[in-house]
Write an enzyme that holds these catalytic residues in place. Structure first.
Site, PDB file in Angstrom:
ATOM      1  N   ALA A  66       0.587  -1.460   0.001  1.00 25.09           N
ATOM      2  CA  ALA A  66       0.099  -0.178   0.077  1.00 25.09           C
ATOM      3  C   ALA A  66       0.762   1.224  -0.020  1.00 25.09           C
ATOM      4  CB  ALA A  66      -0.845  -0.039   1.321  1.00 25.09           C
ATOM      5  N   GLY A 111       0.687  -4.927   0.888  1.00 22.45           N
ATOM      6  CA  GLY A 111      -0.610  -4.909   0.000  1.00 22.45           C
ATOM      7  C   GLY A 111      -0.050  -5.814  -1.217  1.00 22.45           C
ATOM      8  N   GLU A 114      -0.346  -9.311  -0.307  1.00 23.25           N
ATOM      9  CA  GLU A 114      -1.837  -9.587  -0.298  1.00 23.25           C
ATOM     10  C   GLU A 114      -2.392  -9.695  -1.545  1.00 23.25           C
ATOM     11  OE1 GLU A 114      -1.913  -6.199   2.465  1.00 23.25           O
ATOM     12  OE2 GLU A 114      -3.241  -7.414   3.837  1.00 23.25           O
ATOM     13  N   GLU A 134       4.390  -4.698   7.343  1.00 18.83           N
ATOM     14  CA  GLU A 134       3.702  -3.524   8.180  1.00 18.83           C
ATOM     15  C   GLU A 134       3.959  -3.287   9.645  1.00 18.83           C
ATOM     16  OE1 GLU A 134       2.441  -5.919   6.052  1.00 18.83           O
ATOM     17  OE2 GLU A 134       0.978  -5.030   4.766  1.00 18.83           O
TER      18      GLU A 134
HETATM   19  N1  DAK Z   1       4.824   3.167  -0.590  1.00 16.67           N
HETATM   20  C1  DAK Z   1       5.137   4.379  -0.999  1.00 16.67           C
HETATM   21  N2  DAK Z   1       6.190   4.548  -1.817  1.00 16.67           N
HETATM   22  C2  DAK Z   1       7.026   3.320  -1.978  1.00 16.67           C
HETATM   23  C3  DAK Z   1       6.859   2.179  -1.337  1.00 16.67           C
HETATM   24  C4  DAK Z   1       5.315   2.113  -0.628  1.00 16.67           C
HETATM   25  N3  DAK Z   1       4.960   0.985  -0.014  1.00 16.67           N
HETATM   26  N4  DAK Z   1       7.672   1.342  -1.573  1.00 16.67           N
HETATM   27  C5  DAK Z   1       8.629   2.158  -2.238  1.00 16.67           C
HETATM   28  N5  DAK Z   1       8.317   3.313  -2.385  1.00 16.67           N
HETATM   29  C6  DAK Z   1       9.169   4.454  -3.195  1.00 16.67           C
HETATM   30  C7  DAK Z   1      10.299   4.691  -2.150  1.00 16.67           C
HETATM   31  O1  DAK Z   1       9.493   5.822  -1.417  1.00 16.67           O
HETATM   32  C8  DAK Z   1      11.005   5.407  -3.222  1.00 16.67           C
HETATM   33  O2  DAK Z   1      10.563   6.693  -3.632  1.00 16.67           O
HETATM   34  P1  DAK Z   1      11.496   7.842  -4.048  1.00 16.67           P
HETATM   35  O3  DAK Z   1      12.294   8.196  -2.991  1.00 16.67           O
HETATM   36  O4  DAK Z   1      12.271   7.348  -5.123  1.00 16.67           O
HETATM   37  O5  DAK Z   1      10.534   8.876  -4.591  1.00 16.67           O
HETATM   38  C9  DAK Z   1      11.037   4.539  -4.592  1.00 16.67           C
HETATM   39  O6  DAK Z   1       9.654   3.554  -4.287  1.00 16.67           O
HETATM   40  C10 DAK Z   1      11.855   3.305  -4.627  1.00 16.67           C
HETATM   41  O7  DAK Z   1      12.303   2.615  -3.399  1.00 16.67           O
HETATM   42  P2  DAK Z   1      13.490   2.973  -2.662  1.00 16.67           P
HETATM   43  O8  DAK Z   1      14.492   3.618  -2.816  1.00 16.67           O
HETATM   44  O9  DAK Z   1      13.211   2.362  -1.120  1.00 16.67           O
HETATM   45  O10 DAK Z   1      14.010   1.562  -3.112  1.00 16.67           O
HETATM   46  P3  DAK Z   1      15.030   0.325  -2.554  1.00 16.67           P
HETATM   47  O11 DAK Z   1      15.437  -0.354  -3.477  1.00 16.67           O
HETATM   48  O12 DAK Z   1      16.173   1.028  -1.581  1.00 16.67           O
HETATM   49  O13 DAK Z   1      14.271  -0.440  -1.406  1.00 16.67           O
HETATM   50  C11 DAK Z   1      11.929  -1.720  -0.732  1.00 16.67           C
HETATM   51  C12 DAK Z   1      13.200  -1.252  -1.743  1.00 16.67           C
HETATM   52  C13 DAK Z   1      11.012  -2.271  -1.487  1.00 16.67           C
HETATM   53  C14 DAK Z   1      12.817  -2.536   0.251  1.00 16.67           C
HETATM   54  C15 DAK Z   1      11.699  -0.463   0.077  1.00 16.67           C
HETATM   55  O14 DAK Z   1      11.239   0.664  -0.927  1.00 16.67           O
HETATM   56  C16 DAK Z   1      10.825  -0.617   0.990  1.00 16.67           C
HETATM   57  O15 DAK Z   1      10.912  -1.243   2.080  1.00 16.67           O
HETATM   58  N6  DAK Z   1       9.304  -0.153   0.667  1.00 16.67           N
HETATM   59  C17 DAK Z   1       8.417  -0.325   1.640  1.00 16.67           C
HETATM   60  C18 DAK Z   1       7.847  -1.685   1.635  1.00 16.67           C
HETATM   61  C19 DAK Z   1       6.740  -1.870   2.853  1.00 16.67           C
HETATM   62  O16 DAK Z   1       7.010  -1.647   3.983  1.00 16.67           O
HETATM   63  N7  DAK Z   1       5.665  -2.222   2.283  1.00 16.67           N
HETATM   64  C20 DAK Z   1       4.397  -2.430   3.066  1.00 16.67           C
HETATM   65  C21 DAK Z   1       3.593  -1.330   2.899  1.00 16.67           C
HETATM   66  S1  DAK Z   1       2.433  -1.127   3.981  1.00 16.67           S
HETATM   67  C22 DAK Z   1      -4.390  -0.875   6.009  1.00 16.67           C
HETATM   68  C23 DAK Z   1      -4.567  -1.068   4.884  1.00 16.67           C
HETATM   69  C24 DAK Z   1      -3.392  -1.742   4.215  1.00 16.67           C
HETATM   70  C25 DAK Z   1      -2.109  -1.915   4.687  1.00 16.67           C
HETATM   71  C26 DAK Z   1      -2.106  -1.948   6.189  1.00 16.67           C
HETATM   72  C27 DAK Z   1      -3.315  -1.459   6.905  1.00 16.67           C
HETATM   73  N8  DAK Z   1      -5.339  -0.368   6.683  1.00 16.67           N
HETATM   74  C28 DAK Z   1      -5.892   0.682   6.037  1.00 16.67           C
HETATM   75  C29 DAK Z   1      -5.854  -0.807   8.084  1.00 16.67           C
HETATM   76  C30 DAK Z   1      -1.095  -2.413   4.073  1.00 16.67           C
HETATM   77  C31 DAK Z   1      -0.020  -1.881   4.330  1.00 16.67           C
HETATM   78  C32 DAK Z   1       1.240  -1.938   3.371  1.00 16.67           C
HETATM   79  O17 DAK Z   1       1.104  -2.430   2.315  1.00 16.67           O
END
Ligand code: DAK
Length: 257
Positions: A66, A111, A114, A134
């Protein structure tokens, strides 16, 4: 099809739905989720689309989750609406009377994991990493991951993935049953191979079988078996049943519509 964050294409009976926000590693914001939902509605009605392949653009990620920047300042009410948008979109994949294959090439996190879980079949490239990180963000999976992941890999592994936030590499994902296939590269090609095999079969029978499995998994075993009989009877109202069995007896390939 005019979408900004989704590419929708149909070729040789395969519908390709590509999440196209490569700069954000295909993270799903409200627009992308809304467009994905609309694309699924189109695919459901599209007679040329027999099998659907969902993939991510850019070669680095399936979907990195997400969109964290969209969620950062959400109120509890907005979070609820967002979670419901994700859940109803993913439920559409589950309920679609067509097989949906996730072709994962890179990160499938939060997400994104998921989304893959909502699909019927998952194919990943070797470099892929899958996880639900998350809890590192102070939340937990909100697009049905807490429900679908334990059903697929068991509660022990699902709870480990939830609590450690560990990213599972493709080989391990295969070992625990999280993905069906791991390929060196180009998971879309492997998904196409599966889709081509599926397309040879009766689409109405595939749809009924998918429904029997999905609905039966929610039931106690004997109820599920009764439900199977009811849906089996429905198969006997289809032209495909007549054609499939007649073709077998006439020793020729079936010509399903
Ligand atoms: N959201 C927004 N931007 C993201 C992103 C994300 N999930 N993942 C990556 N990006 C963006 C980064 O911010 C970066 O943007 P710029 O800085 O270039 O503008 C670009 O993508 C490239 O990412 P990185 O520079 O970080 O690239 P790396 O190779 O260094 O790292 C990575 C890749 C995938 C390991 C890292 O980007 C990362 O850890 N990303 C976040 C992964 C993550 O935590 N995903 C889970 C997201 S939370 C709910 C509803 C839904 C959910 C929960 C609750 N409710 C409403 C109750 C679900 C939540 C999620 O999915």
């Amino acid at each position: 099809m005019n979408f900004e964050t989704i590419i929708y294409e149909v070729k040789d009976n395969i519908c390709y739905i590509t999440i196209n926000r490569p700069k954000a590693l295909n993270a799903l914001n409200v627009q992308a989720l809304t467009e994905l939902s609309k694309a699924l509605d189109v695919a459901a009605e599209d007679e040329n689309a027999k099998v659907i392949i969902i993939t991510g653009a850019g070669g680095r990620a399936f979907v990195a989750g997400a969109d964290i920047s969209a969620m950062q300042m959400m109120t509890a009410e907005e979070a609820y609406d967002y979670a419901r948008l994700g859940q109803t979109t993913y439920n559409k994949i589950q309920d679609l009377p067509k097989i949906v294959i996730a072709a994962i090439d890179g990160f499938a996190l939060g997400g994104g994991c998921e989304l893959a879980l909502a699909c019927d079949i998952r194919v990943a490239s070797e470099k892929s990493q899958i996880g639900i990180p998350e809890v590192t963000l102070g939340v937990f999976p909100g697009f049905a991951g807490t429900q679908r992941l334990p059903r697929l890999v068991g509660t022990g592994m699902a709870k480990e993935m939830l609590a450690t936030a560990r990213k599972i590499h493709a080989a391990e994902a295969k070992e625990i049953g999280l993905v069906n296939y791991v390929v060196p590269e180009n998971p879309v090609a492997k998904a196409e191979e599966l889709a081509a095999q599926i397309c040879k079969n009766s689409m109405s029978a595939v749809a009924l079988g998918k429904r029997a499995m999905n609905e039966g998994m929610e039931m106690e075993l004997k109820k599920g078996i009764e439900h199977e009989a009811a849906l089996f009877a429905v198969a006997f109202t289809t032209a495909d049943q007549r054609e499939g069995m007649t073709a077998f007896l006439e020793k020729r390939p079936a010509n399903f519509k």
